[in-house]
Enzyme design. Structure first.
Site, PDB file in Angstrom:
ATOM      1  N   CYS A   2      37.150  22.353  24.398  1.00 42.88           N
ATOM      2  CA  CYS A   2      37.336  21.011  24.941  1.00 42.88           C
ATOM      3  C   CYS A   2      38.677  20.508  24.426  1.00 42.88           C
ATOM      4  O   CYS A   2      39.288  21.127  23.561  1.00 42.88           O
ATOM      5  CB  CYS A   2      36.257  20.061  24.447  1.00 42.88           C
ATOM      6  SG  CYS A   2      34.597  20.575  24.898  1.00 42.88           S
ATOM      7  N   ARG A  27      41.862  23.002  28.843  1.00 39.33           N
ATOM      8  CA  ARG A  27      40.848  23.361  27.843  1.00 39.33           C
ATOM      9  C   ARG A  27      39.429  23.046  28.322  1.00 39.33           C
ATOM     10  O   ARG A  27      38.452  23.383  27.655  1.00 39.33           O
ATOM     11  CB  ARG A  27      41.095  22.598  26.534  1.00 39.33           C
ATOM     12  CG  ARG A  27      42.459  22.838  25.933  1.00 39.33           C
ATOM     13  CD  ARG A  27      42.637  22.020  24.665  1.00 39.33           C
ATOM     14  NE  ARG A  27      41.693  22.426  23.659  1.00 39.33           N
ATOM     15  CZ  ARG A  27      41.851  23.442  22.830  1.00 39.33           C
ATOM     16  NH1 ARG A  27      42.944  24.168  22.899  1.00 39.33           N
ATOM     17  NH2 ARG A  27      40.931  23.743  21.940  1.00 39.33           N
ATOM     18  N   TRP A  74      34.492  20.912  28.220  1.00 40.37           N
ATOM     19  CA  TRP A  74      34.088  22.205  28.750  1.00 40.37           C
ATOM     20  C   TRP A  74      32.686  22.411  28.194  1.00 40.37           C
ATOM     21  O   TRP A  74      32.507  22.681  27.017  1.00 40.37           O
ATOM     22  CB  TRP A  74      35.038  23.295  28.273  1.00 40.37           C
ATOM     23  CG  TRP A  74      34.645  24.666  28.681  1.00 40.37           C
ATOM     24  CD1 TRP A  74      34.004  25.607  27.931  1.00 40.37           C
ATOM     25  CD2 TRP A  74      34.870  25.272  29.950  1.00 40.37           C
ATOM     26  NE1 TRP A  74      33.823  26.744  28.650  1.00 40.37           N
ATOM     27  CE2 TRP A  74      34.338  26.585  29.891  1.00 40.37           C
ATOM     28  CE3 TRP A  74      35.475  24.832  31.134  1.00 40.37           C
ATOM     29  CZ2 TRP A  74      34.398  27.444  30.977  1.00 40.37           C
ATOM     30  CZ3 TRP A  74      35.526  25.700  32.200  1.00 40.37           C
ATOM     31  CH2 TRP A  74      34.997  26.986  32.123  1.00 40.37           C
ATOM     32  N   ASN A  98      35.448  18.868  19.549  1.00 40.73           N
ATOM     33  CA  ASN A  98      35.754  20.153  20.183  1.00 40.73           C
ATOM     34  C   ASN A  98      35.225  21.240  19.263  1.00 40.73           C
ATOM     35  O   ASN A  98      35.557  21.251  18.076  1.00 40.73           O
ATOM     36  CB  ASN A  98      37.271  20.300  20.360  1.00 40.73           C
ATOM     37  CG  ASN A  98      37.660  21.714  20.753  1.00 40.73           C
ATOM     38  OD1 ASN A  98      36.932  22.380  21.465  1.00 40.73           O
ATOM     39  ND2 ASN A  98      38.803  22.162  20.269  1.00 40.73           N
ATOM     40  N   GLY A  99      34.388  22.130  19.812  1.00 40.59           N
ATOM     41  CA  GLY A  99      33.842  23.210  18.996  1.00 40.59           C
ATOM     42  C   GLY A  99      32.348  23.338  19.245  1.00 40.59           C
ATOM     43  O   GLY A  99      31.819  22.790  20.224  1.00 40.59           O
ATOM     44  N   GLU A 479      37.925  49.257  35.064  1.00 40.48           N
ATOM     45  CA  GLU A 479      38.446  47.921  34.747  1.00 40.48           C
ATOM     46  C   GLU A 479      39.951  47.988  34.436  1.00 40.48           C
ATOM     47  O   GLU A 479      40.715  47.112  34.845  1.00 40.48           O
ATOM     48  CB  GLU A 479      37.667  47.339  33.559  1.00 40.48           C
ATOM     49  CG  GLU A 479      38.180  46.025  33.034  1.00 40.48           C
ATOM     50  CD  GLU A 479      38.227  44.888  34.049  1.00 40.48           C
ATOM     51  OE1 GLU A 479      37.670  45.024  35.153  1.00 40.48           O
ATOM     52  OE2 GLU A 479      38.865  43.862  33.759  1.00 40.48           O
ATOM     53  N   LYS A 483      43.020  45.983  36.505  1.00 33.73           N
ATOM     54  CA  LYS A 483      44.022  45.085  35.905  1.00 33.73           C
ATOM     55  C   LYS A 483      45.413  45.439  36.429  1.00 33.73           C
ATOM     56  O   LYS A 483      46.205  44.574  36.764  1.00 33.73           O
ATOM     57  CB  LYS A 483      44.008  45.169  34.365  1.00 33.73           C
ATOM     58  CG  LYS A 483      42.822  44.564  33.682  1.00 33.73           C
ATOM     59  CD  LYS A 483      42.815  43.052  33.613  1.00 33.73           C
ATOM     60  CE  LYS A 483      42.067  42.418  34.751  1.00 33.73           C
ATOM     61  NZ  LYS A 483      40.636  42.326  34.682  1.00 33.73           N
ATOM     62  N   GLU A 486      45.889  44.439  40.067  1.00 34.74           N
ATOM     63  CA  GLU A 486      45.846  42.994  40.272  1.00 34.74           C
ATOM     64  C   GLU A 486      47.119  42.301  39.816  1.00 34.74           C
ATOM     65  O   GLU A 486      47.645  41.446  40.530  1.00 34.74           O
ATOM     66  CB  GLU A 486      44.647  42.485  39.451  1.00 34.74           C
ATOM     67  CG  GLU A 486      44.232  41.087  39.697  1.00 34.74           C
ATOM     68  CD  GLU A 486      42.989  40.725  38.865  1.00 34.74           C
ATOM     69  OE1 GLU A 486      42.699  41.403  37.858  1.00 34.74           O
ATOM     70  OE2 GLU A 486      42.316  39.756  39.235  1.00 34.74           O
ATOM     71  N   HIS A 502      37.676  67.827  41.753  1.00 31.03           N
ATOM     72  CA  HIS A 502      36.941  67.792  43.018  1.00 31.03           C
ATOM     73  C   HIS A 502      37.717  67.035  44.089  1.00 31.03           C
ATOM     74  O   HIS A 502      37.147  66.623  45.098  1.00 31.03           O
ATOM     75  CB  HIS A 502      35.559  67.172  42.805  1.00 31.03           C
ATOM     76  CG  HIS A 502      34.727  67.937  41.831  1.00 31.03           C
ATOM     77  ND1 HIS A 502      34.172  69.168  42.134  1.00 31.03           N
ATOM     78  CD2 HIS A 502      34.412  67.692  40.533  1.00 31.03           C
ATOM     79  CE1 HIS A 502      33.527  69.628  41.066  1.00 31.03           C
ATOM     80  NE2 HIS A 502      33.668  68.754  40.083  1.00 31.03           N
ATOM     81  N   LYS A 601      41.207  32.565  41.481  1.00 28.00           N
ATOM     82  CA  LYS A 601      40.418  32.719  40.260  1.00 28.00           C
ATOM     83  C   LYS A 601      38.929  32.753  40.578  1.00 28.00           C
ATOM     84  O   LYS A 601      38.189  33.553  40.034  1.00 28.00           O
ATOM     85  CB  LYS A 601      40.725  31.566  39.297  1.00 28.00           C
ATOM     86  CG  LYS A 601      39.980  31.652  37.967  1.00 28.00           C
ATOM     87  CD  LYS A 601      40.465  32.836  37.154  1.00 28.00           C
ATOM     88  CE  LYS A 601      39.685  33.052  35.875  1.00 28.00           C
ATOM     89  NZ  LYS A 601      39.825  34.423  35.363  1.00 28.00           N
TER      90      LYS A 601
HETATM   91  O1  M6R Z   1      33.878  34.546  38.326  1.00 34.17           O
HETATM   92  P1  M6R Z   1      33.368  35.955  38.534  1.00 34.17           P
HETATM   93  O2  M6R Z   1      33.186  36.697  37.276  1.00 34.17           O
HETATM   94  O3  M6R Z   1      32.125  35.981  39.368  1.00 34.17           O
HETATM   95  O4  M6R Z   1      34.505  36.663  39.363  1.00 34.17           O
HETATM   96  C1  M6R Z   1      34.331  37.957  39.841  1.00 34.17           C
HETATM   97  C2  M6R Z   1      35.648  38.560  40.275  1.00 34.17           C
HETATM   98  O5  M6R Z   1      36.200  37.822  41.320  1.00 34.17           O
HETATM   99  C3  M6R Z   1      36.654  38.634  39.125  1.00 34.17           C
HETATM  100  O6  M6R Z   1      36.127  39.315  38.041  1.00 34.17           O
HETATM  101  C4  M6R Z   1      37.937  39.340  39.566  1.00 34.17           C
HETATM  102  O7  M6R Z   1      37.683  40.677  39.823  1.00 34.17           O
HETATM  103  C5  M6R Z   1      38.999  39.165  38.473  1.00 34.17           C
HETATM  104  N1  M6R Z   1      40.113  38.443  38.990  1.00 34.17           N
HETATM  105  C6  M6R Z   1      39.505  40.440  37.941  1.00 34.17           C
HETATM  106  O8  M6R Z   1      40.432  40.252  36.923  1.00 34.17           O
END
Ligand code: M6R
Length: 606
Positions: A2, A27, A74, A98-99, A479, A483, A486, A502, A601
């Site tokens: 927060c 925050r 938050w 905050n905390g 994963e 990254k 993306e 394969h 996001k």
């Molecule tokens: O908010 P969520 O965890 O449900 O989001 C899922 C995906 O959209 C999210 O993880 C996306 O793949 C990320 N931008 C990856 O870094």
């Protein structure tokens, strides 16, 4: 996470508090509030939603008073609502926090026995009542006595209606700075909140307390002794400071990982040193009867789910099916009564994940959410919720939230495994001890960033990058590749290392970059064979392995070493290295790291 801010001076406090809070909205932003002393009494203004709602409802230029505290929230304990928003009041006392106060339940019972009435679901309210309880005309003493009883992390700003010229504050494991003005002084969670008014600040240390009047600042250490501190002159610009001095939110968030892991793990260890799954008690009670466990999510959350599957199946021997939420929702999954479904979502608002969750519930399965956002749709609709305490994640690329999701799955998986007899007491203890060490080890990965930076500088031009791994390194390679796609716009693929021959091996050519995740040492021989197959096709080999893995170092052209832990937890540390590698490649390529093209996001549409 927060944001808190406080002001004492000669100007009207409310507009200064509101502007300060705007700078802290990163925050947290689910509700906000301010308390302003008008010379006679303290007036409280609160609103659910973003700050602009508070400003619309209570225009700050119409609020008079030269002393005040403010908060942007938050949610952690209690959903986002006006009632749960700060400041919290008890008698003459108003508090912003905050905390997380970890022992608030015990303190709440104690205070209730003394006749205090609680109106919110927050942990913070205990702090307000405690200060009130000890208040006998000296705010500093009351705060000192109150915090002596608090466990957890807190930065607190406190006012009393019978003291119109004084603000007191304390910092413990949550950030707080003091801004030094001319006939006015400030507190804030972060420098940008006060940068418009002053560049001179005191940086408080853990346990420090401060008493502010308009022309006097007195600081005390945790023993109550007067202390002096050097004035820190801020030379950064406001934008930079919001990111805590980091160039991007993404790298700031990666650097928050040790704290996030600690915050996600610590409240789940009870006083006997065992995991407590009290938040998901109905789910854990199903451990011995569970027919099947499903885990669904999208993107990074899906990749976390895959790692969870490896762990839970290995330790608990419970069958786990992992599915993309977007597939699960439409394919009439074979799920029903006696089954459970864990949905993972950082935002708690992903449309496909929500739909998958509703489908699981419609079929009669028990649904547990692992999410980061209190009050999100997923958290409200799930049968039970296990929060990841990662704080707001601003960068589109998920990093610290992924780490927290892994930690959540490891905690749940270990406890399930013990309950079903998959692991014995000694191994349970060994795993718990190893998990407890992970936050510190995560910091070591961050401290060794120079090696990763150098590697990124040398390799950022690679056109094709292949991540390979076996066992739990396999979902981690997915994963890691995500990254890179993306935030670097680099073509990256992830393969189970044993699958290379394969088909995918045909893609390798001179200069292809192969990143081998090598944390699963029980499978090391196999992974090394696969790496050698890649070398034969002139690929450049980067390894990520635990320190002491000499064969990894000898096999790879370059090797990033992470601290040694039990094999199944090592991916949590390797993930940080992979995230940093992607981050630095992205900066070399000049990509808009925090807001990569075509992405959002929170994906609230199909
Ligand atoms: O908010 P969520 O965890 O449900 O989001 C899922 C995906 O959209 C999210 O993880 C996306 O793949 C990320 N931008 C990856 O870094």
């Amino acid at each position: 996470m927060c944001g808190i801010v406080g002001y004492v001076g000669e100007r009207n406090a409310a507009p200064i508090l509101m502007k300060g809070l705007q700078k802290l909205e990163y925050r947290g932003y689910d509700s906000a509030g301010i308390a302003v002393h008008d010379g006679k009494k303290v007036n409280i203004y609160k609103a659910k939603g973003r700050l602009k709602v508070l400003e619309e409802r209570h225009p700050s230029d119409k609020i008079s008073g030269t002393l005040g505290i403010g908060h942007t929230r938050w949610a952690t304990h209690g959903e986002p609502s006006e009632l749960n928003s700060h400041p919290h009041v008890s008698g003459k006392i108003a508090v912003v926090h905050n905390g997380i106060i970890e022992n608030y339940q015990r303190l709440k019972l104690w205070l209730e026995e003394k006749g205090y009435h609680f109106v919110s679901e927050t942990d913070t309210e205990v702090a307000a009542h405690l200060v009130n309880h000890f208040y006998e005309g000296n705010l500093l003493q009351a705060l000192q006595r109150a915090i002596a009883l608090l466990e957890g992390s807190f930065a607190l700003g406190v006012l009393s209606s019978d003291v119109p010229d004084t603000l007191v504050a304390v910092r413990k494991s949550s950030p707080l700075i003091v801004g030094i003005g001319q006939n006015e002084n400030f507190i804030a969670s972060d420098i940008p909140a006060i940068l418009e008014h002053t560049r001179n600040v005191y940086l408080l240390d853990d346990g420090d307390m401060v008493v502010l009047k308009k022309n006097r600042i007195r600081m005390y250490n945790s023993l109550g002794e007067r202390i002096e501190k050097p004035v820190f002159n801020v030379t950064w610009d406001a934008d930079m400071a919001e990111k805590g001095g980091y160039a991007h939110f993404m790298v700031k968030e990666i650097n928050e990982t040790p704290k996030v892991l600690h915050d996600t793990l610590n409240p789940r260890i009870d006083k006997d040193g065992r995991f407590s799954l009290s938040e998901i008690s109905k789910f854990s009670a199903m451990a011995n009867t569970l027919k099947r466990l499903f885990i669904v999510g999208c993107g990074t959350a899906y990749n976390a789910a895959m790692l969870g599957k490896y762990y839970i199946e290995k330790m608990a021997r419970i069958p786990v099916e992992v599915e993309y939420a977007s597939e699960f929702r439409y394919r009439k999954p074979l799920i029903g009564k006696g089954d459970a479904c864990i949905v993972i979502s950082q935002s708690g608002e992903t449309a496909d994940t929500l739909a998958a969750m509703r489908e699981a519930q419609r079929c009669g399965a028990m649904v547990v959410a692992i999410t980061n956002v209190v009050g999100s749709s997923v958290s409200r609709e799930a049968d039970e919720v296990f929060y990841t305490w990662a704080g707001p994640e601003i960068a589109v690329a998920s990093t610290k939230a992924y780490s927290a999701q892994l930690m959540a799955l490891y905690i749940i998986g270990t406890e399930l495994a013990f309950r079903v007899g998959g692991i014995d007491e000694d191994y349970y203890r060994e795993l718990l001890t190893a998990l407890t060490a992970i936050p510190k080890q995560a910091q070591t990965v961050l401290d060794n960033v120079a090696r990763i930076q150098q590697l990124a500088a040398e390799r950022f031009n690679a056109k094709n990058v292949f991540y390979i791994g076996r066992g739990m390194d396999c979902p981690l390679s997915m994963e890691s590749a995500l990254k890179l796609k993306e935030i670097c716009y680099t073509h990256a693929e992830a393969f189970a290392a044993g699958e290379l021959k394969h088909g995918p091996l045909a893609l390798l050519e001179n200069g292809s970059l192969v990143v081998a995740l090598m944390t699963q040492e029980s499978l090391l021989d196999k992974t090394i064979s696969n790496m050698i197959e890649c070398r034969t096709r002139n690929a450049y080999l980067v390894g990520i392995a635990m320190e002491g893995n000499i064969r990894a170092v000898e096999t790879a052209d370059d090797c990033i070493l992470i601290p040694r832990t039990v094999e199944c937890f090592a991916p949590m540390l390797a993930a940080i290295a992979a995230q940093l590698f992607a981050y630095y490649i992205s900066t070399h390529k000049g990509v808009d790291v925090d807001k990569p093209r075509n992405l959002a996001k929170s994906v609230t549409v199909e």
